[in-house]
Design a protein around this motif. Structure first.
Motif, short mmCIF file in Angstrom:
data_model
loop_
_atom_site.label_atom_id
_atom_site.label_comp_id
_atom_site.label_asym_id
_atom_site.label_seq_id
_atom_site.Cartn_x
_atom_site.Cartn_y
_atom_site.Cartn_z
N VAL A 9 0.98 -1.24 -0.29
CA VAL A 9 -0.10 0.10 -0.08
C VAL A 9 0.54 1.15 0.66
CG1 VAL A 9 -1.75 1.28 1.32
CG2 VAL A 9 -2.05 -0.98 0.84
N THR A 10 1.96 1.12 0.40
CA THR A 10 3.13 2.09 0.90
C THR A 10 4.08 2.30 0.14
OG1 THR A 10 3.43 1.72 3.50
CG2 THR A 10 1.95 3.06 3.43
N PRO A 37 5.64 6.67 0.09
CA PRO A 37 5.94 7.73 -0.85
C PRO A 37 6.70 9.22 -0.65
CG PRO A 37 3.59 6.99 -0.08
CD PRO A 37 4.53 6.58 0.43
N GLU A 38 6.84 9.47 0.51
CA GLU A 38 7.94 10.48 0.67
C GLU A 38 9.00 10.28 0.46
OE1 GLU A 38 4.09 10.84 2.01
OE2 GLU A 38 5.89 9.27 2.60
N LEU A 39 9.59 9.44 0.53
CA LEU A 39 11.03 8.79 0.71
C LEU A 39 11.70 8.42 -0.71
CD1 LEU A 39 11.66 6.19 3.35
CD2 LEU A 39 12.50 8.70 2.78
N ALA A 40 10.41 8.31 -1.70
CA ALA A 40 10.79 7.51 -3.20
C ALA A 40 10.28 8.85 -3.75
CB ALA A 40 9.23 7.07 -3.53
N GLY A 41 9.73 9.78 -3.55
CA GLY A 41 9.49 11.25 -3.98
C GLY A 41 10.49 12.16 -3.63
N ALA A 42 11.17 12.35 -2.61
CA ALA A 42 12.49 12.58 -2.39
C ALA A 42 13.88 12.48 -3.00
CB ALA A 42 13.12 12.49 -1.09
N ALA A 43 13.51 10.98 -3.49
CA ALA A 43 14.66 10.55 -4.37
C ALA A 43 14.33 10.88 -5.69
CB ALA A 43 14.94 9.46 -4.53
N ALA A 45 12.81 14.01 -7.01
CA ALA A 45 13.30 14.95 -6.68
C ALA A 45 14.34 15.79 -7.18
CB ALA A 45 12.44 15.98 -5.73
N ALA A 46 15.16 14.35 -6.19
CA ALA A 46 16.97 14.96 -6.93
C ALA A 46 17.12 14.24 -7.90
CB ALA A 46 18.23 13.72 -5.35
N ASP A 47 16.28 12.85 -8.60
CA ASP A 47 17.03 12.70 -10.04
C ASP A 47 15.63 12.78 -10.94
OD1 ASP A 47 17.65 11.33 -12.27
OD2 ASP A 47 18.87 9.52 -10.95
N PRO A 48 15.92 13.51 -11.89
CA PRO A 48 15.34 13.73 -12.57
C PRO A 48 14.29 12.81 -13.52
CG PRO A 48 16.98 15.72 -14.12
CD PRO A 48 17.19 14.56 -11.65
N ASP A 49 15.80 11.64 -14.39
CA ASP A 49 15.56 10.44 -15.11
C ASP A 49 15.23 9.91 -14.08
OD1 ASP A 49 16.95 11.75 -16.99
OD2 ASP A 49 18.48 10.78 -16.48
N LEU A 50 14.28 9.53 -12.58
CA LEU A 50 13.58 8.73 -11.99
C LEU A 50 12.44 8.80 -12.11
CD1 LEU A 50 15.01 8.69 -8.43
CD2 LEU A 50 15.41 6.23 -10.29
N ALA A 51 11.61 6.84 -12.24
CA ALA A 51 9.85 7.19 -12.32
C ALA A 51 9.94 6.56 -11.39
CB ALA A 51 9.60 6.61 -13.84
N VAL A 52 8.24 7.43 -10.43
CA VAL A 52 8.52 6.46 -9.00
C VAL A 52 6.63 5.84 -9.28
CG1 VAL A 52 7.16 6.78 -6.57
CG2 VAL A 52 9.65 7.72 -7.91
N CYS A 53 6.74 4.49 -9.14
CA CYS A 53 5.16 3.44 -9.19
C CYS A 53 5.08 3.24 -8.02
CB CYS A 53 5.26 3.23 -10.32
SG CYS A 53 7.07 1.53 -10.71
N SER A 54 3.74 2.33 -8.06
CA SER A 54 3.50 1.34 -6.90
C SER A 54 4.50 0.46 -6.89
CB SER A 54 1.94 1.11 -6.92
OG SER A 54 1.92 0.29 -8.09
N VAL A 55 4.31 -0.61 -5.84
CA VAL A 55 4.56 -1.46 -5.76
C VAL A 55 4.49 -2.38 -7.03
CG1 VAL A 55 5.38 -4.10 -4.06
CG2 VAL A 55 5.96 -1.48 -3.13
#
Length: 69
Positions: A9-10, A37-43, A45-55
């Protein structure tokens, strides 16, 4: 840091675009899992090439890539 638990979920998965000859290079070497999500968002924010998604979405991406190999 040892990752002990992930909540579907998180938890979040982050990956970068890549090309390569095998599943390890394409997915395994380029994916990180975050407990919140906050930890993923911080990562991201530091790397514009990253894409974040759910597990679950990360698992689906990995499965689709594995099916190609």
């Amino acid at each position: 840091m040892v990752f002990k638990e992930a909540s579907r979920v998180t938890g979040r998965c982050a990956t970068t675009g890549s090309t390569g000859a095998d599943i390890r290079e394409v997915f395994c070497d380029r994916v990180n899992f975050y407990a919140t999500p906050e930890l993923a968002g911080a990562a991201a924010a530091a790397d514009p090439d990253l894409a974040v998604c759910s597990v679950d979405e990360g698992w689906a991406i990995g499965k689709r890539l594995a099916d190609l190999f």
